[in-house]
Design an enzyme around this catalytic site. Sequence first.
Site, PDB file in Angstrom:
ATOM      1  N   THR A 159       0.848  -1.198   0.000  1.00 25.25           N
ATOM      2  CA  THR A 159       0.000   0.000   0.000  1.00 25.25           C
ATOM      3  C   THR A 159       0.883   1.248   0.000  1.00 25.25           C
ATOM      4  O   THR A 159       2.013   1.196   0.457  1.00 25.25           O
ATOM      5  CB  THR A 159      -0.852  -0.040   1.282  1.00 25.25           C
ATOM      6  OG1 THR A 159      -1.801  -1.079   1.126  1.00 25.25           O
ATOM      7  CG2 THR A 159      -1.548   1.267   1.592  1.00 25.25           C
ATOM      8  N   ARG A 182     -14.288  -7.298   0.061  1.00 18.77           N
ATOM      9  CA  ARG A 182     -13.527  -6.926   1.265  1.00 18.77           C
ATOM     10  C   ARG A 182     -12.927  -5.513   1.137  1.00 18.77           C
ATOM     11  O   ARG A 182     -12.350  -5.160   0.119  1.00 18.77           O
ATOM     12  CB  ARG A 182     -12.414  -7.963   1.479  1.00 18.77           C
ATOM     13  CG  ARG A 182     -11.523  -7.688   2.701  1.00 18.77           C
ATOM     14  CD  ARG A 182     -10.234  -7.014   2.315  1.00 18.77           C
ATOM     15  NE  ARG A 182      -9.300  -6.934   3.444  1.00 18.77           N
ATOM     16  CZ  ARG A 182      -8.244  -6.130   3.475  1.00 18.77           C
ATOM     17  NH1 ARG A 182      -7.958  -5.366   2.447  1.00 18.77           N
ATOM     18  NH2 ARG A 182      -7.444  -6.107   4.517  1.00 18.77           N
ATOM     19  N   ASP A 238      -8.289  -1.305   5.793  1.00 22.00           N
ATOM     20  CA  ASP A 238      -8.235  -0.142   6.690  1.00 22.00           C
ATOM     21  C   ASP A 238      -7.948   1.167   5.969  1.00 22.00           C
ATOM     22  O   ASP A 238      -8.302   2.240   6.461  1.00 22.00           O
ATOM     23  CB  ASP A 238      -7.139  -0.356   7.742  1.00 22.00           C
ATOM     24  CG  ASP A 238      -5.766  -0.537   7.084  1.00 22.00           C
ATOM     25  OD1 ASP A 238      -5.654  -1.358   6.146  1.00 22.00           O
ATOM     26  OD2 ASP A 238      -4.805   0.147   7.495  1.00 22.00           O
ATOM     27  N   GLY A 298      -0.411  -2.442   6.318  1.00 15.15           N
ATOM     28  CA  GLY A 298      -0.294  -3.712   7.038  1.00 15.15           C
ATOM     29  C   GLY A 298      -1.574  -4.506   6.912  1.00 15.15           C
ATOM     30  O   GLY A 298      -2.402  -4.242   6.033  1.00 15.15           O
TER      31      GLY A 298
HETATM   32  N1  ASP Z   1      -3.624  -2.189   4.745  1.00 22.78           N
HETATM   33  C1  ASP Z   1      -3.954  -2.678   3.435  1.00 22.78           C
HETATM   34  C2  ASP Z   1      -5.235  -3.461   3.517  1.00 22.78           C
HETATM   35  O1  ASP Z   1      -5.408  -4.206   4.451  1.00 22.78           O
HETATM   36  C3  ASP Z   1      -2.898  -3.546   2.869  1.00 22.78           C
HETATM   37  C4  ASP Z   1      -1.509  -2.942   2.846  1.00 22.78           C
HETATM   38  O2  ASP Z   1      -1.171  -2.147   3.696  1.00 22.78           O
HETATM   39  O3  ASP Z   1      -0.752  -3.258   1.944  1.00 22.78           O
HETATM   40  O4  ASP Z   1      -6.026  -3.359   2.612  1.00 22.78           O
END
Ligand code: ASP
Length: 380
Positions: A246, A274, A277, A297
Amino acid sequence: MPASLRRVLHAALLAVLVQPLGCATSLVSQKEEERRLRASDDDSTRPAPRWGLVIHGGAGVISRESLTPEREAAVRAALTESLQAGHAVLARGGSSVEAVTAAIRVLEDSPSFNAGKGAVFTHEGKNELDAAIMDGRTREAGAVAGVRHVKNPISLARAVMEKSAHVMLSGEGAEAFAREQGVELVAADYFRTEERWQSLQRALEAEKKGTAAPEESGQPQAPTQPQPGQPQTRGPSALEDHKFGTVGAVALDQAGHLAAGTSTGGMTNKRFGRIGDSPIIGAGTYADPRCAVSATGHGEYFIRYTVARDICARVELLDLPVLESANQVVMEVLVQAGGEGGVIAMDAQGNVAMPFNSSGMYRGYMGPEGTPSVAIFKAP
Ligand code: ASP
């Protein structure tokens, strides 16, 4: 604890946290920071806030062995370009919202990150993108979730914030709004990269064999409650070559206003619409007048622990330095819970924090002196 002691501790923490950047010379030295912070006990000598920006390109299992020199060079180049784009906005007196947007658009356009082009695939082989932005000065926010044709979701999130009566739009409705606002749309296959496609194939294969990490299976998990004091752990094989990817940015402009933004493709093999966050204000993205945070994360944990708001609430309500606050939430609260990832955070003085509890986090910082610093691993 007396304010002066707290500030000296804060300076020591800053030195520890920014050390992994391997760019101590381009950041404030520890001595200078201590002097600055002591001086700030007296309002009349308080120095001007250090405007600048901090970015991330995702956290996760990033091993030196798995990162080829070519890939590392591409990642570092994109992070540098992103910092320069955000910095250029701030240097000419632009707003932190504008700087965050400019920095994130560069990372969305780069196939090296899980946002915009290069986003991960859902279980059904699609790319569904989430993004959010928040203006700390006004606490206005905009977010989009599950969009499939928006080239730069961060720009759509900003349009939601500035041009709609709402905070969060999803799916087809969000895309109808994008059309109305003239936000650029692209064909669904624009986002596709072979590397992400192969990651989905591996996740599907692992799922078939029953060896997938829970977050790769796309299946709801039984709630896991680690024993107090016992961080939840997962087998190394389950997390092999697992990285999130991300992107996010946090900026402080010359007027002293903070903003935060985050953009993502979510998690490989996600199902059932889905949403992670990143687009949820207070979970993966948050900004107020004193503190701004963008996270990366395992989103389910960041949502349940309202990570971004928790960090800023500690700054606001406990008067903690942002370094201490971010560290507590990422290295204590999340580790206890088993939530892998990291954050970038900034306060209204321009102090930065970039803690992560995974093996690596793509990250970078650029302050008023205009020297971009990027880092990937814990040690330089
Ligand atoms: N936080 C992001 C999610 O759960 C994934 C990521 O940080 O790469 O969608």
